[in-house]
Scaffold this motif. Structure first.
Motif, short mmCIF file in Angstrom:
data_model
loop_
_atom_site.label_atom_id
_atom_site.label_comp_id
_atom_site.label_asym_id
_atom_site.label_seq_id
_atom_site.Cartn_x
_atom_site.Cartn_y
_atom_site.Cartn_z
N ASN A 156 0.84 -1.19 0.00
CA ASN A 156 0.00 0.00 0.00
C ASN A 156 0.88 1.24 0.00
O ASN A 156 2.05 1.20 0.40
N GLY A 157 0.29 2.34 -0.45
CA GLY A 157 1.02 3.60 -0.46
C GLY A 157 0.43 4.56 -1.47
O GLY A 157 -0.47 4.22 -2.24
N PHE A 158 0.93 5.82 -1.45
CA PHE A 158 0.49 6.81 -2.41
C PHE A 158 1.01 6.47 -3.79
O PHE A 158 2.16 6.02 -3.94
N GLY A 159 0.18 6.68 -4.80
CA GLY A 159 0.57 6.39 -6.17
C GLY A 159 1.13 7.61 -6.88
O GLY A 159 1.26 8.70 -6.31
N ASP A 160 1.48 7.42 -8.15
CA ASP A 160 2.00 8.52 -8.95
C ASP A 160 0.91 9.57 -9.19
O ASP A 160 -0.27 9.25 -9.33
N MET A 161 1.34 10.80 -9.25
CA MET A 161 0.42 11.93 -9.44
C MET A 161 0.36 12.32 -10.91
O MET A 161 1.37 12.27 -11.62
N ASN A 162 -0.84 12.70 -11.36
CA ASN A 162 -1.03 13.21 -12.72
C ASN A 162 -1.33 14.70 -12.67
O ASN A 162 -2.18 15.15 -11.89
N SER A 190 5.85 4.36 -5.79
CA SER A 190 7.05 3.53 -5.62
C SER A 190 6.91 2.25 -6.43
O SER A 190 5.89 1.57 -6.34
N LEU A 191 7.93 1.94 -7.21
CA LEU A 191 7.93 0.69 -7.96
C LEU A 191 7.96 -0.53 -7.03
O LEU A 191 7.37 -1.56 -7.34
N ASP A 192 8.63 -0.41 -5.90
CA ASP A 192 8.74 -1.53 -4.97
C ASP A 192 7.38 -2.00 -4.48
O ASP A 192 7.16 -3.20 -4.27
N SER A 193 6.42 -1.08 -4.31
CA SER A 193 5.09 -1.43 -3.83
C SER A 193 4.06 -1.46 -4.96
O SER A 193 2.86 -1.56 -4.70
#
Length: 323
Positions: A156-162, A190-193
């Motif tokens: 889980n975590g914040f994703g990339d922003m558009n 993050s690519l790891d998550s």
């Protein structure tokens, strides 16, 4: 920069452009991405301009796909959930800016019983669901025997922003209008998550829609996205993704609309696996109900027309506000 700093910047950018505004009518069917574990890492299409000063979405995508070709193999069994927030602001009558950020969870298929019932009611194929165990998370992809993706624990975590800018053409005499869109995906995930690609994607697109005073609205769009360099174990990411969509919305009343939309994009990765390297086509159906003058409820369901190249099914529950 640590993830906390990146997330703070993302929220600051989003909230800085939130202001009540209106544009020409846009469909509630937009904004639904392909949430495949690997294709959701990148920007496969350019966002369209929308009317909402602020909108929230909860999306739940169920994955159930497997393919083996020699040393290449993949298995996506699990679930992706997103809470997405987006906002926009009109600089003037022609130019608009927007931003969107989301928080994502990857976990076991907790919605499997409901989805099994959904498939049975509508006569949809079950794929590998009948032979896979329940409550399992397993996202893995091997290319030429090399592990590219391997996730078996909750993420889980914040994703990339558009962020995007939109040039809005004037409405023609026949009730149609064009818009030109440019966008960038920023590496706040993050690519790891599996919440982002750790790279910047940029894209351009055009969108046409009918806005005549009738019960029907039609739209069509096309996009091209230049993908950033994803740090995967193998160099398998393509440089450019092209995408398109066509949709129709019917107004049952001034406050209630139903609609459908076909959207698809070219392959993101160079792979002999059809489920990884093939083109994607999805069907989105749903409705929008303005239950107060200021708030709307949106419900959509997305099915994988090109089977197993996108989530088996994606449910979206959303709310939007206007002036």
């Amino acid at each position: 920069m640590n993830s906390g700093g990146k997330n703070s910047i993302a929220f600051a950018l989003l909230l800085s452009i939130w202001a009540p505004t209106t544009t020409s009518a846009q469909s509630f069917l937009g904004g639904q991405e392909n949430l495949s574990p690997v294709e959701a890492l990148v920007m496969t299409s350019v966002p369209e301009a929308f009317t909402d000063p602020l909108a929230f979405d909860i999306q739940v995508a169920s994955h159930s796909a497997r393919e083996n070709r020699g040393a290449d193999r993949m298995l996506f069994d699990g679930e992706t959930s997103r809470f997405k927030m987006r906002g926009g602001y009109n600089l003037n009558e022609q130019w608009r800016i927007q931003a969107a950020i989301h928080y994502q969870w990857i976990n076991k298929g907790i919605a499997d019983p409901f989805i099994d019932t959904w498939h049975k009611v509508f006569g949809l194929p079950e794929g590998i669901r009948d032979i896979r165990p329940r409550d399992v998370l397993d996202f893995n992809w091997f290319e030429d025997g090399v592990s590219v993706i391997d996730v078996t624990t909750r993420q889980n975590g914040f994703g990339d922003m558009n962020v995007s800018a939109h040039y809005l053409g004037k409405v023609n005499d026949d009730g149609s209008s064009w818009q030109f869109n440019v966008a960038a995906k920023l590496p706040t995930g993050s690519l790891d998550s599996l919440t982002g690609s750790d790279a910047i994607d940029v894209g351009v697109g055009v969108h046409w829609q009918s806005t005549a005073d009738t019960r029907w609205r039609w739209s069509v769009g096309a996009n091209a996205v230049l993908l950033g360099d994803i740090d995967l174990p193998l160099d398998v990411t393509r440089s450019v993704v092209v995408s398109g969509q066509v949709g129709a919305v019917y107004s049952l009343s001034p406050n209630l609309e139903l609609g459908a939309r076909l959207q698809g994009h070219s392959g993101v990765y160079s792979s002999d696996l059809n489920n990884i390297g093939g083109e994607t086509l999805q069907l989105i159906t749903g409705g929008e109900w303005w239950f107060t003058p200021a708030w709307a409820l949106r419900i959509t369901v997305t099915e994988d027309i090109s089977v197993d190249r996108s989530p088996d099914v994606t449910f979206r529950l959303g709310f939007a506000t206007r002036r």
